[in-house]
Design a protein around this motif. Structure first.
Motif, PDB file in Angstrom:
ATOM      1  N   ALA A 175       0.848  -1.260   0.074  1.00  0.00           N
ATOM      2  CA  ALA A 175      -0.098  -0.164  -0.020  1.00  0.00           C
ATOM      3  C   ALA A 175       0.921   1.134  -0.058  1.00  0.00           C
ATOM      4  O   ALA A 175       0.664   2.277  -0.519  1.00  0.00           O
ATOM      5  N   LEU A 176       1.893   1.345   0.875  1.00  0.00           N
ATOM      6  CA  LEU A 176       2.661   2.543   0.861  1.00  0.00           C
ATOM      7  C   LEU A 176       3.607   2.600  -0.255  1.00  0.00           C
ATOM      8  O   LEU A 176       4.021   3.723  -0.592  1.00  0.00           O
ATOM      9  N   LEU A 177       4.269   1.546  -1.066  1.00  0.00           N
ATOM     10  CA  LEU A 177       5.156   1.734  -2.234  1.00  0.00           C
ATOM     11  C   LEU A 177       4.128   1.378  -3.745  1.00  0.00           C
ATOM     12  O   LEU A 177       3.391   0.449  -3.622  1.00  0.00           O
ATOM     13  N   ASP A 178       4.425   2.191  -4.559  1.00  0.00           N
ATOM     14  CA  ASP A 178       3.899   2.104  -5.576  1.00  0.00           C
ATOM     15  C   ASP A 178       4.586   0.945  -6.449  1.00  0.00           C
ATOM     16  O   ASP A 178       5.477   1.412  -7.491  1.00  0.00           O
ATOM     17  N   TYR A 179       4.635  -0.201  -6.082  1.00  0.00           N
ATOM     18  CA  TYR A 179       5.393  -1.266  -6.889  1.00  0.00           C
ATOM     19  C   TYR A 179       5.293  -1.712  -8.319  1.00  0.00           C
ATOM     20  O   TYR A 179       6.117  -1.984  -8.768  1.00  0.00           O
ATOM     21  N   SER A 180       4.003  -1.412  -8.751  1.00  0.00           N
ATOM     22  CA  SER A 180       3.856  -1.416 -10.000  1.00  0.00           C
ATOM     23  C   SER A 180       4.680  -0.633 -11.001  1.00  0.00           C
ATOM     24  O   SER A 180       5.333  -1.063 -11.950  1.00  0.00           O
ATOM     25  N   GLN A 181       4.895   0.524 -10.522  1.00  0.00           N
ATOM     26  CA  GLN A 181       5.859   1.588 -11.056  1.00  0.00           C
ATOM     27  C   GLN A 181       7.368   0.974 -11.148  1.00  0.00           C
ATOM     28  O   GLN A 181       8.039   1.171 -12.096  1.00  0.00           O
ATOM     29  N   TYR A 182       7.599   0.390 -10.190  1.00  0.00           N
ATOM     30  CA  TYR A 182       8.999  -0.144  -9.894  1.00  0.00           C
ATOM     31  C   TYR A 182       9.295  -1.171 -10.937  1.00  0.00           C
ATOM     32  O   TYR A 182      10.313  -0.840 -11.671  1.00  0.00           O
ATOM     33  N   PHE A 183       8.377  -2.121 -11.114  1.00  0.00           N
ATOM     34  CA  PHE A 183       8.435  -2.970 -12.179  1.00  0.00           C
ATOM     35  C   PHE A 183       8.452  -2.628 -13.564  1.00  0.00           C
ATOM     36  O   PHE A 183       9.201  -2.964 -14.442  1.00  0.00           O
ATOM     37  N   ARG A 184       7.561  -1.362 -13.962  1.00  0.00           N
ATOM     38  CA  ARG A 184       7.481  -0.907 -15.262  1.00  0.00           C
ATOM     39  C   ARG A 184       8.619  -0.164 -15.418  1.00  0.00           C
ATOM     40  O   ARG A 184       9.237  -0.351 -16.610  1.00  0.00           O
ATOM     41  N   LEU A 224      11.873   6.961  -3.746  1.00  0.00           N
ATOM     42  CA  LEU A 224      11.427   6.807  -4.927  1.00  0.00           C
ATOM     43  C   LEU A 224      10.053   6.376  -5.375  1.00  0.00           C
ATOM     44  O   LEU A 224       9.791   6.618  -6.495  1.00  0.00           O
ATOM     45  N   PHE A 225       9.640   5.618  -4.357  1.00  0.00           N
ATOM     46  CA  PHE A 225       8.214   4.841  -4.731  1.00  0.00           C
ATOM     47  C   PHE A 225       7.044   5.062  -3.940  1.00  0.00           C
ATOM     48  O   PHE A 225       6.004   4.300  -3.877  1.00  0.00           O
ATOM     49  N   ALA A 226       7.112   5.951  -2.965  1.00  0.00           N
ATOM     50  CA  ALA A 226       6.177   6.120  -2.134  1.00  0.00           C
ATOM     51  C   ALA A 226       4.780   6.517  -2.954  1.00  0.00           C
ATOM     52  O   ALA A 226       4.822   7.338  -3.785  1.00  0.00           O
ATOM     53  N   THR A 227       3.949   5.828  -2.610  1.00  0.00           N
ATOM     54  CA  THR A 227       2.453   6.396  -2.897  1.00  0.00           C
ATOM     55  C   THR A 227       2.037   7.712  -2.609  1.00  0.00           C
ATOM     56  O   THR A 227       1.629   8.286  -3.307  1.00  0.00           O
ATOM     57  N   ARG A 228       2.386   7.965  -1.588  1.00  0.00           N
ATOM     58  CA  ARG A 228       2.044   9.497  -0.876  1.00  0.00           C
ATOM     59  C   ARG A 228       3.382   9.586   0.048  1.00  0.00           C
ATOM     60  O   ARG A 228       3.397   8.700   1.187  1.00  0.00           O
ATOM     61  N   LEU A 229       4.143  10.433  -0.115  1.00  0.00           N
ATOM     62  CA  LEU A 229       5.084  10.835   0.883  1.00  0.00           C
ATOM     63  C   LEU A 229       4.602  11.257   2.231  1.00  0.00           C
ATOM     64  O   LEU A 229       5.370  10.942   3.264  1.00  0.00           O
ATOM     65  N   SER A 230       3.366  11.978   2.249  1.00  0.00           N
ATOM     66  CA  SER A 230       2.887  12.280   3.612  1.00  0.00           C
ATOM     67  C   SER A 230       2.577  11.162   4.655  1.00  0.00           C
ATOM     68  O   SER A 230       2.233  11.226   5.784  1.00  0.00           O
ATOM     69  N   VAL A 255       1.339  34.293  -7.690  1.00  0.00           N
ATOM     70  CA  VAL A 255       1.669  32.976  -7.986  1.00  0.00           C
ATOM     71  C   VAL A 255       0.347  32.424  -8.762  1.00  0.00           C
ATOM     72  O   VAL A 255      -0.630  32.565  -8.403  1.00  0.00           O
ATOM     73  N   THR A 256       0.938  31.739  -9.904  1.00  0.00           N
ATOM     74  CA  THR A 256      -0.127  31.347 -10.911  1.00  0.00           C
ATOM     75  C   THR A 256      -0.407  29.712 -10.741  1.00  0.00           C
ATOM     76  O   THR A 256      -1.516  29.333 -10.884  1.00  0.00           O
ATOM     77  N   TYR A 257       0.483  29.155 -10.541  1.00  0.00           N
ATOM     78  CA  TYR A 257       0.491  27.647 -10.230  1.00  0.00           C
ATOM     79  C   TYR A 257       1.230  27.582  -8.983  1.00  0.00           C
ATOM     80  O   TYR A 257       2.484  27.756  -8.657  1.00  0.00           O
ATOM     81  N   ARG A 258       1.142  26.237  -8.327  1.00  0.00           N
ATOM     82  CA  ARG A 258       1.785  25.818  -6.975  1.00  0.00           C
ATOM     83  C   ARG A 258       1.361  24.347  -7.162  1.00  0.00           C
ATOM     84  O   ARG A 258       0.168  23.916  -7.273  1.00  0.00           O
ATOM     85  N   HIS A 259       2.584  23.497  -7.021  1.00  0.00           N
ATOM     86  CA  HIS A 259       2.549  22.039  -6.908  1.00  0.00           C
ATOM     87  C   HIS A 259       3.340  21.334  -5.904  1.00  0.00           C
ATOM     88  O   HIS A 259       4.461  21.672  -5.972  1.00  0.00           O
ATOM     89  N   ASP A 260       2.819  20.737  -4.756  1.00  0.00           N
ATOM     90  CA  ASP A 260       3.537  20.106  -3.859  1.00  0.00           C
ATOM     91  C   ASP A 260       3.589  18.608  -4.350  1.00  0.00           C
ATOM     92  O   ASP A 260       2.616  17.891  -4.072  1.00  0.00           O
ATOM     93  N   GLY A 261       4.691  18.019  -4.551  1.00  0.00           N
ATOM     94  CA  GLY A 261       4.729  16.677  -4.885  1.00  0.00           C
ATOM     95  C   GLY A 261       4.392  15.852  -3.861  1.00  0.00           C
ATOM     96  O   GLY A 261       5.137  15.830  -2.659  1.00  0.00           O
ATOM     97  N   GLN A 262       3.635  14.539  -4.037  1.00  0.00           N
ATOM     98  CA  GLN A 262       3.333  13.825  -3.066  1.00  0.00           C
ATOM     99  C   GLN A 262       3.545  12.539  -3.315  1.00  0.00           C
ATOM    100  O   GLN A 262       3.774  11.732  -2.637  1.00  0.00           O
ATOM    101  N   LYS A 263       3.940  12.252  -4.793  1.00  0.00           N
ATOM    102  CA  LYS A 263       4.616  10.747  -5.102  1.00  0.00           C
ATOM    103  C   LYS A 263       6.129  10.841  -4.758  1.00  0.00           C
ATOM    104  O   LYS A 263       6.638  11.581  -4.564  1.00  0.00           O
ATOM    105  N   GLY A 264       6.695   9.411  -4.565  1.00  0.00           N
ATOM    106  CA  GLY A 264       8.060   9.472  -4.758  1.00  0.00           C
ATOM    107  C   GLY A 264       8.567   9.968  -6.025  1.00  0.00           C
ATOM    108  O   GLY A 264       7.832   9.963  -6.888  1.00  0.00           O
ATOM    109  N   TYR A 265       9.880   9.971  -5.999  1.00  0.00           N
ATOM    110  CA  TYR A 265      10.452  10.805  -7.258  1.00  0.00           C
ATOM    111  C   TYR A 265      10.369   9.725  -8.625  1.00  0.00           C
ATOM    112  O   TYR A 265      10.069  10.125  -9.486  1.00  0.00           O
ATOM    113  N   ALA A 266      10.567   8.534  -8.355  1.00  0.00           N
ATOM    114  CA  ALA A 266      10.299   7.782  -9.693  1.00  0.00           C
ATOM    115  C   ALA A 266       8.881   7.632  -9.971  1.00  0.00           C
ATOM    116  O   ALA A 266       8.707   7.664 -11.156  1.00  0.00           O
TER     117      ALA A 266
END
Length: 484
Positions: A175-184, A224-230, A255-266
């Motif tokens: 649940a915590l790691l996006d393992y499908s992205q790791y394999f892809r 790298l692979f957190a589904t949600r870093l939070s 400020v016209t756009y703001r985005h705080d990344g929630q996923k792991g880097y990969a």
């Protein structure tokens, strides 16, 4: 630390067929000097055996491993008039982060001493380093072959290997790691069973086995692979990529756009780069029949600079992560930590990364160029687009790259012209060529009829000591970087 994990840890250690060089069982022997020597010996031996920690357990029979209980109270124990734990911390060099824990096991009271394995230098007690051999605790210096083995196996501090989530169930890991992205991304087929998934994640040190059939998620796996870093500790969650777009040329603009990344880097890299490219301004060119939109900044340069910021940041800087800021006339990409390479040598010298495992896996997944070639391609793309040269700047706590929107030669500052000249000379040298007046004219968009303008830039670069004449006996042979 959960009591359930400590109970499982005690049971796993008890299940060992006998004491090892990194585990010792005791009934009630609480002599401070003995404990101090054991801390040194077990810490050093654990590193030799490839273990992260060593353990001493009170309340366990050292022959049968049955729990017999103990009345040892480490908080009340004194040594030379001091609290035992303070005394030990003062007597051990370096002062390692050992911990005593009382474990209320169903079969009796156990005291657990967890001792980190030696890292930068052998652990000594009262200035003497010990080692564990069988049940003996001799001086490390009496066994030079083991001393050499310890030195070879001690690794420098690696943030990637630390634990982001301890004692996680298999369901938690999935649940915590996006393992499908790791394999892809690693181009591996997704196993048809959980054991196969865990084996592959473990092989890349994204997870490591804990006790009680549980798992530890490493910082490498989480970042790298957190589904949600939070879902992880705030110190790790703050390392998500932050993007801010301004409606002007400075931070006072709206400020016209703001985005705080929630996923792991990969897991989130492709989405982040796509998001940036969609927002970046574009120039329109008239093609053979239709208008064609071309990005203001080279997509390759954006991709590589973002990847570099992720890879080369100093993960130990707390409360900070990579930041991307878009202005009308430039994009600034900042990461925590000062550059390990001199700014004027970042193109030609091999990169030095604080996060080797992170860098290696990101390259394997095709998220950045092969080692040492990424910035070459960035500066080459900038020349092809005839942009002002990127600005590299660093302070004590951060590294920043600024990529500028197109400007004509007349609109560039003197510093930008000279910087462009230097980097052009570097790229020519790396390709086995030399910079000449004509090549600099092409780089800066100068009409060959106005070649004197390029000559003026070259003279300023020569006076600044950034370039030199390749062959003093043949001045027309061209120019090379000052260090060539």
């Amino acid at each position: 630390m959960s009591e359930a994990r400590d109970i499982a840890l005690v049971d796993e250690l008890r299940a060992l067929p006998e004491e090892t060089s990194w585990v010792e069982f005791k009934n009630n022997n609480t002599d401070p000097d003995v404990i101090g020597k054991r801390c040194s010996a077990l810490s050093n031996s654990a590193r030799i055996e490839g273990r992260d920690c060593a353990y001493v357990l009170w309340g366990i029979n050292d022959s049968s491993h049955d729990i017999v209980g103990t009345d040892f109270n480490p908080d009340a124990k004194k040594a030379n008039g001091q609290v035992l734990q303070l005394w030990l911390a003062n007597c051990l060099q370096p002062s390692i982060a050992f911990s005593f824990r009382v474990v209320n096991h169903p079969q009796g009271r156990v005291v657990l001493l967890e001792i980190p394995a030696a890292t930068g230098t052998p652990v000594a007690f009262n200035s003497i380093s010990f080692i564990r051999i069988g049940s003996a605790t001799p001086k490390l210096t009496d066994f030079p072959e083991r001393y050499q083995q310890l030195i070879e196996r001690m690794q420098p501090y690696r943030w990637e290997q630390l634990i982001a989530r301890q004692y996680a169930t298999g369901d938690d890991v999935l649940a915590l790691l996006d393992y499908s992205q790791y394999f892809r991304l690693t181009k591996q087929p997704l196993p048809d069973n959980r054991a196969g998934i865990f084996d592959r994640l473990e092989a890349d040190r994204l997870i490591v086995r804990d006790v009680g059939e549980r798992w530890n998620i490493t910082n490498l796996g989480a970042i790298l692979f957190a589904t949600r870093l939070s879902d992880f500790e705030a110190s790790l969650a703050r390392k998500g990529v932050r993007f801010v777009a301004y409606g002007g040329n400075n931070r006072a603009a709206a400020v016209t756009y703001r985005h705080d990344g929630q996923k792991g880097y990969a897991a989130g890299f492709e989405g982040l780069v796509g998001y940036l490219n969609d927002l970046l301004p574009k120039n329109e060119h008239i093609g053979a029949a239709l208008r064609e939109a071309h990005p203001l900044f080279p997509e390759l340069a954006i991709r590589e600079l973002v990847a570099n910021a992720l890879i080369h940041q100093d993960m130990t800087v707390t409360g900070a992560g990579p930041q991307i800021e878009l202005f009308n006339d430039r994009i600034e990409i900042t990461n925590p930590g000062r550059s390990l390479v001199k700014l004027d040598r970042m193109i030609d010298l091999p990169p030095r990364s604080r996060n080797e495992a992170l860098a290696s896996l990101m390259r394997r997944m095709g998220m950045c160029e092969e080692q040492g070639s990424g910035l070459d391609k960035v500066f080459t793309a900038v020349e092809v687009f005839q942009l002002p040269p990127p600005l590299l700047r660093a302070d004590e706590n951060s590294m920043q790259v600024v990529l500028y929107a197109p400007r004509s030669f007349a609109e560039m500052t003197q510093d930008e012209r000279v910087r462009a000249c230097y980097f052009h000379a570097v790229l020519k040298f790396l390709s086995g060529d030399k910079m000449k007046n004509a090549s600099l004219c092409a780089r800066l968009g100068i009409d060959p009829k106005n070649a004197a303008q390029a000559t003026g830039v070259i003279n300023k670069a020569l006076n600044a000591g950034l370039i030199r004449i390749a062959d003093p006996d043949h001045p027309r042979a061209g120019y090379v970087p000052h260090w060539a």
